[in-house]
Structures are given as structure tokens and as C-alpha cells.
Design an enzyme around this catalytic site. Structure first.
Site, mmCIF file in Angstrom:
data_model
loop_
_atom_site.group_PDB
_atom_site.id
_atom_site.type_symbol
_atom_site.label_atom_id
_atom_site.label_comp_id
_atom_site.label_asym_id
_atom_site.label_seq_id
_atom_site.Cartn_x
_atom_site.Cartn_y
_atom_site.Cartn_z
ATOM 1 N N THR A 79 0.812 -1.219 0.000
ATOM 2 C CA THR A 79 0.000 0.000 0.000
ATOM 3 C C THR A 79 0.842 1.263 0.000
ATOM 4 O OG1 THR A 79 -1.812 -1.093 1.124
ATOM 5 C CG2 THR A 79 -1.729 1.286 1.344
ATOM 6 N N ASP A 107 1.227 -6.282 -4.727
ATOM 7 C CA ASP A 107 0.412 -6.339 -3.518
ATOM 8 C C ASP A 107 0.918 -7.575 -2.786
ATOM 9 O OD1 ASP A 107 -1.733 -7.181 -1.739
ATOM 10 O OD2 ASP A 107 -2.954 -5.663 -2.752
ATOM 11 N N THR A 146 1.532 -4.890 4.040
ATOM 12 C CA THR A 146 1.368 -5.359 5.421
ATOM 13 C C THR A 146 0.761 -6.769 5.491
ATOM 14 O OG1 THR A 146 -0.807 -4.292 5.559
ATOM 15 C CG2 THR A 146 1.079 -3.041 6.380
ATOM 16 N N CYS A 185 -5.129 -19.302 19.149
ATOM 17 C CA CYS A 185 -5.386 -18.222 20.098
ATOM 18 C C CYS A 185 -4.152 -17.300 20.044
ATOM 19 C CB CYS A 185 -5.549 -18.903 21.452
ATOM 20 S SG CYS A 185 -5.673 -17.889 22.852
HETATM 21 N N1 ASP Z 1 -2.832 -5.498 0.338
HETATM 22 C C1 ASP Z 1 -1.748 -4.653 0.776
HETATM 23 C C2 ASP Z 1 -0.460 -5.468 0.724
HETATM 24 O O1 ASP Z 1 -0.247 -6.267 1.577
HETATM 25 C C3 ASP Z 1 -2.010 -4.158 2.156
HETATM 26 C C4 ASP Z 1 -0.945 -3.247 2.724
HETATM 27 O O2 ASP Z 1 0.119 -3.041 2.216
HETATM 28 O O3 ASP Z 1 -1.210 -2.703 3.807
HETATM 29 O O4 ASP Z 1 0.297 -5.313 -0.202
#
Ligand code: ASP
Length: 344
Positions: free
Chosen positions: A16, A60, A92, A281
């Protein structure tokens, strides 16, 4: 590098942080690193030599693969002697998997490899990306007595530095996307960056970085839930070529004590499949034998994942299976702490 300045290599894989919105479809997709740089003129003010390599195409991170982990490890190896530290820009979604995989693949690491990204693209006014990337670079460049302060694979996000293989993405909405349930933060960035020196791993035998890129992806994660159907359970265990299964169990490693489950597991372990018990968990630790519902797993040859995250478990199993070791040795290494991913 002949200059006295700290030198940092930014490896841009996508995510992102470097995305922008397509005006027609309104979906986000990655853009070139040069455009990211234009959005952060502050990078020049850091006073470091900053260079970059871009993976082609930037992705991505939902599209992350072991082949790209290998490419990352090789890139770090290629440039290792030329830079003081490395910053990996990454989505992420799978950052914790990549951080875990790299923590096993980079042997004798004595320089920082700091991964970061953002929840909002760098071109968006309220982006969290600027602070993340600037502080990640400062951490990658940080030295004390001439030595790197954090010579580990880490994730820096939203003011916190985590050991990469102890990290889990827990939130897709808040800026603080990551957490570590079982290991303290390695640093907190407030007005100053406060390092938790006692919790940072310093390599005992410093050596030349070597990379181990053997990965075997014949691994699956099987989450246990009430109503799990025997037909599907048996079919998964019988998948041709399957070598390793992460059983995502309840609480402290518990599973239903239905005889068909244990029979299937026993049969599979006899045929050489490695089972690793990991708690579903997030703050849970596997304590095999604590309840009757996990004692039988132990007897069936299932290995305890202890306090490992699913991300670190999947990549550890792929890494160990990739080494072509006898099954008994794979199991022995699974319960050993390879690079800070589990308690001792
Ligand atoms: N879908 C994105 C990725 O993992 C999400 C992000 O970067 O926060 O490339």
C-alpha cells in the site's frame, strides 16, 4: 561506498505504501519507487546515502511467494558489504511471513534488515507511510560503538519495532497494524528512539552473511473448529506430496479427542508427514500434555510449536523441510529456537 555517511539500501517490493488509486476502477495498485521518493523529500534531509532497488513488478503482498523471499535474500546478499543497513518496503498483509522467512534464510546476519510499509498510500495526505519509512531508515542506520544497534530482521510500524518472526498483523484499519504477543518490542519511537537492548539478538559468531534459500512449500495450515468434517480432514491428510501440516489447535494446543482424528494423524506421521501444533489463540502457547485433549497428540508424534506465531511456523516448517533432513531431525529443529522465533 567511500563516503563516511551511513548507507542504506531500500528494497521496494510493493504494498500500500507505494500504491495509488486507479481513477476508473477505484482500486489500489503499486506504482514506481521514483514516485514514492517524490512524495518524501524529507529523505534527503536524513543525511544518509540512500539508494534503492525495485522489484519488478512491485506487488500487492497478497501475491507474495517463496520465490520472492529467495529473491529478497539474494538481493541482500548481493549488496550486503556495500550498505550499513537495509529497509524493505512491503505490503502489510504478508509482511510477518516474509520477515519470518528471511530470519531463517539470512545466516550470520549482523546488519539491520528493517521491514515497513503503511496503511495509507504515501501520496495520501494522512499517510502513515512517511513516519514509518523515515524511522525505519534511522533504525537501519543506527549504530553504537561502531556496531549496528539492531542486527535483526525486524518490522517497524507505527512507532514500534518488533522482532519480525514474533510479529502478527492484527488490524487492517488502525495505523498500528502489528503486534507481538510473546516478545517485547525491540524499540519504541517517541521523541527519541528508545532501544530495548536486552531483548535484541546480537550475533555470537560474527561472520560473513550466508543465505540458505532451500524452501519446500509442501505445507498446509489446517485450522481446527467444532464441526470439522472427518471426510475433509482425511482428504487433506491424504494429499499427494504433502510433507508438513500446521495444526491450528485451540487454546494451549488442544484438539477434539475423537478417535478418527488421532487415527488419521498417527497414520500420517507413520508415513513421514510432520505435524506442528500451533495455537489459533493469538496470545496462546502450546503446552502439549497440559490437558488430556493434547496429550494424545504428543503420543501421535505431533511437535509442539510452543509460543510460535502461525507466520513463523509456516515459514519454519517450509525452511526445515527444504533442508532435506530426516524427519526426526526436522522435528528436533522445530522445537529449537533458530532465530528468536520461540521461547527457549
Ligand atoms: N494489500 C496490501 C499489501 O499487503 C495491504 C498493505 O500493504 O497494507 O500489499
Amino acid at each position: 561506498m567511500t563516503s563516511e555517511k551511513q548507507s542504506i539500501l531500500i528494497i521496494y517490493t510493493g504494498g500500500t505504501i507505494g500504491m495509488r488509486e486507479d481513477p476508473k476502477t477505484k482500486t489500489l495498485s503499486p506504482m514506481k519507487f521514483e514516485l514514492i521518493q517524490e512524495e518524501i523529500p524529507e529523505l534527503h534531509k536524513l543525511g544518509f546515502e540512500i539508494e534503492s532497488v525495485t522489484f519488478n513488478p512491485p506487488i500487492d503482498s497478497a501475491n507474495m511467494t517463496p520465490a520472492i523471499w529467495i529473491q529478497l535474500a539474494k538481493t541482500i546478499k548481493t549488496y550486503y558489504s556495500q550498505y550499513d543497513g537495509f529497509v524493505i518496503l512491503h505490503g502489510t498483509d504478508t509482511m510477518a511471513y516474509t520477515a519470518s522467512a528471511l530470519s531463517y534464510m539470512l545466516e550470520n546476519l549482523d546488519k539491520p534488515v528493517i521491514m515497513t510499509g503503511s496503511q495509507l498510500p504515501i501520496g495520501v495526505l494522512r499517510t502513515d507511510g512517511k513516519e514509518n519509512i523515515i524511522t525505519a531508515i534511522q533504525i537501519a542506520a543506527a549504530k553504537k560503538d561502531g556496531k549496528a544497534i539492531v542486527p535483526e530482521v525486524c518490522i517497524y510500524f507505527s512507532s514500534h519495532l518488533f522482532r519480525g518472526n514474533r510479529t502478527t498483523k492484527e488490524d487492517s484499519q488502525q495505523f498500528s497494524a502489528f503486534t507481538s504477543h510473546h516478545y517485547p518490542k525491540l524499540a519504541i519511537a517517541g521523541v527519541d528512539i528508545k532501544y530495548n537492548y536486552e531483548k535484541i539478538n546480537y550475533p555470537r559468531s560474527k561472520g560473513i552473511l550466508s543465505i540458505n534459500t532451500s524452501i519446500d512449500d509442501n505445507v498446509i495450515v489446517l485450522k481446527i473448529f467444532p464441526g470439522l468434517n472427518q471426510k475433509y480432514f482425511d482428504a487433506v491428510l491424504a494429499l499427494p506430496g504433502l510433507k508438513g501440516i500446521i495444526l491450528e489447535s485451540y487454546g494451549s494446543g488442544n484438539m477434539p479427542t475423537f478417535p478418527w482424528i488421532f487415527e488419521a494423524i498417527r497414520q500420517s506421521t507413520r508415513s513421514g508427514i510432520v505435524f506442528m501444533n500451533v495455537s489459533q489463540c493469538p496470545g496462546g502457547k502450546v503446552k502439549m500434555g497440559y490437558y488430556e485433549t493434547s496429550r494424545e497428540l504428543q503420543e501421535a508424534g505431533v511437535v509442539s510449536g510452543k509460543d510460535i506465531t502461525v507466520e513463523a511456523a509456516v515459514t519454519k516448517l517450509m525452511f526445515l523441510l527444504g533442508q532435506n533432513l530426516p524427519v526426526a531431525e526436522v522435528k528436533a529443529y522445530l522445537i529449537q529456537n533458530l532465530s528468536g522465533e520461540i521461547e527457549n
